[in-house]
Design a protein around this motif. Structure first.
Motif, PDB file in Angstrom:
ATOM      1  N   UNK A 120       2.968  -6.492  -8.998  1.00  0.00           N
ATOM      2  CA  UNK A 120       2.375  -6.374  -7.668  1.00  0.00           C
ATOM      3  C   UNK A 120       3.246  -7.161  -6.693  1.00  0.00           C
ATOM      4  N   UNK A 121       3.594  -6.570  -5.564  1.00  0.00           N
ATOM      5  CA  UNK A 121       4.442  -7.273  -4.604  1.00  0.00           C
ATOM      6  C   UNK A 121       3.655  -8.380  -3.900  1.00  0.00           C
ATOM      7  N   UNK A 131      -1.194   2.514  -1.261  1.00  0.00           N
ATOM      8  CA  UNK A 131      -1.609   1.406  -2.110  1.00  0.00           C
ATOM      9  C   UNK A 131      -1.211   0.078  -1.470  1.00  0.00           C
ATOM     10  N   UNK A 132      -2.166  -0.626  -0.894  1.00  0.00           N
ATOM     11  CA  UNK A 132      -1.836  -1.887  -0.240  1.00  0.00           C
ATOM     12  C   UNK A 132      -1.580  -3.003  -1.251  1.00  0.00           C
ATOM     13  N   UNK A 133      -0.863  -4.044  -0.849  1.00  0.00           N
ATOM     14  CA  UNK A 133      -0.689  -5.202  -1.735  1.00  0.00           C
ATOM     15  C   UNK A 133      -1.980  -6.004  -1.758  1.00  0.00           C
ATOM     16  N   UNK A 134      -2.490  -6.271  -2.915  1.00  0.00           N
ATOM     17  CA  UNK A 134      -3.740  -6.994  -3.065  1.00  0.00           C
ATOM     18  C   UNK A 134      -3.584  -8.069  -4.124  1.00  0.00           C
ATOM     19  N   UNK A 135      -4.294  -9.181  -3.984  1.00  0.00           N
ATOM     20  CA  UNK A 135      -4.114 -10.289  -4.926  1.00  0.00           C
ATOM     21  C   UNK A 135      -4.708 -10.038  -6.304  1.00  0.00           C
ATOM     22  N   UNK A 136      -5.486  -8.996  -6.487  1.00  0.00           N
ATOM     23  CA  UNK A 136      -6.123  -8.765  -7.787  1.00  0.00           C
ATOM     24  C   UNK A 136      -5.607  -7.516  -8.495  1.00  0.00           C
ATOM     25  N   UNK A 138      -2.623  -6.210 -11.228  1.00  0.00           N
ATOM     26  CA  UNK A 138      -1.604  -6.635 -12.192  1.00  0.00           C
ATOM     27  C   UNK A 138      -0.250  -6.063 -11.828  1.00  0.00           C
ATOM     28  N   UNK A 139      -0.268  -4.899 -11.217  1.00  0.00           N
ATOM     29  CA  UNK A 139       0.975  -4.241 -10.853  1.00  0.00           C
ATOM     30  C   UNK A 139       0.729  -2.776 -10.575  1.00  0.00           C
ATOM     31  N   UNK A 149       1.344   7.284  -8.428  1.00  0.00           N
ATOM     32  CA  UNK A 149       1.376   5.829  -8.565  1.00  0.00           C
ATOM     33  C   UNK A 149      -0.046   5.317  -8.762  1.00  0.00           C
ATOM     34  N   UNK A 150      -0.222   4.489  -9.788  1.00  0.00           N
ATOM     35  CA  UNK A 150      -1.521   3.921 -10.124  1.00  0.00           C
ATOM     36  C   UNK A 150      -1.493   2.417  -9.896  1.00  0.00           C
ATOM     37  N   UNK A 151      -2.537   1.892  -9.280  1.00  0.00           N
ATOM     38  CA  UNK A 151      -2.728   0.447  -9.161  1.00  0.00           C
ATOM     39  C   UNK A 151      -3.434  -0.018 -10.429  1.00  0.00           C
ATOM     40  N   UNK A 152      -2.905  -1.048 -11.082  1.00  0.00           N
ATOM     41  CA  UNK A 152      -3.520  -1.574 -12.302  1.00  0.00           C
ATOM     42  C   UNK A 152      -4.383  -2.771 -11.921  1.00  0.00           C
TER      43      UNK A 152
END
Length: 162
Positions: A120-121, A131-136, A138-139, A149-152
């Motif tokens: 995750x950036x 897909x925004x950058x979020x603190x929760x 994994x990548x 593209x999948x957010x984990x």
């Protein structure tokens, strides 16, 4: 004797989507069950975070329902789907107990090579427009077949953020 590199260890994930542009993955080790919950069985709880839809009865226990669309900044599912009689819920294990993740659709199981997961950036840097950058998180993982593209999700950090 020949050294043969062992194949990379893959991890199993359940795919889901929260709208037509945002998809995610949940590690299968955290998966308990997938079910449908009727709108009438959800009891809203005032004073909770926007992402908390409310609670419902699950096997005689109170199950907190988290709107994954709201957590991924993709819009609340209950705002988009006012006419739906039920929601898809992924029951996941967490250190705090089971939690319901409300999603638009539940996909299939995916085997993911950890070497193919992009970290995750940092906040402020966006990997894609959807897909925004979020603190929760994994990548991110890009499906080789679908180029999606999948957010984990990192469920523990997500619950701490609420």
């Amino acid at each position: 004797m020949t050294n043969v590199a062992s194949p990379p260890e893959t991890q199993n994930f359940l795919s889901f989507s929260v709208n037509s542009q945002v998809a995610g993955l949940l590690p299968s080790l955290q998966l308990v069950e997938v079910l449908s919950v009727t709108t009438e069985s959800i009891v809203p709880i005032s004073g909770t975070a926007e992402a908390v839809m409310g609670v419902c009865n699950w096997r005689g226990e109170v199950l907190w329902l988290i709107d994954v669309g709201a957590t991924l900044q993709a819009g609340r599912l209950c705002d988009h789907n006012l006419l739906l009689p039920q929601y898809n819920v992924i029951i996941a294990k967490s250190p705090q107990g089971p939690v319901g993740l409300v999603v638009e659709t539940v996909g299939q199981m995916c085997w993911v090579d950890p070497n193919d997961v992009a970290p995750a950036p940092p906040l402020g840097q966006t990997p894609t427009a959807s897909l925004p950058p979020l603190p929760y998180l994994q990548g991110y993982w890009q499906s080789p077949e679908q180029s999606e593209i999948f957010a984990i999700l990192d469920l523990e950090r997500l619950l701490q953020a609420l």
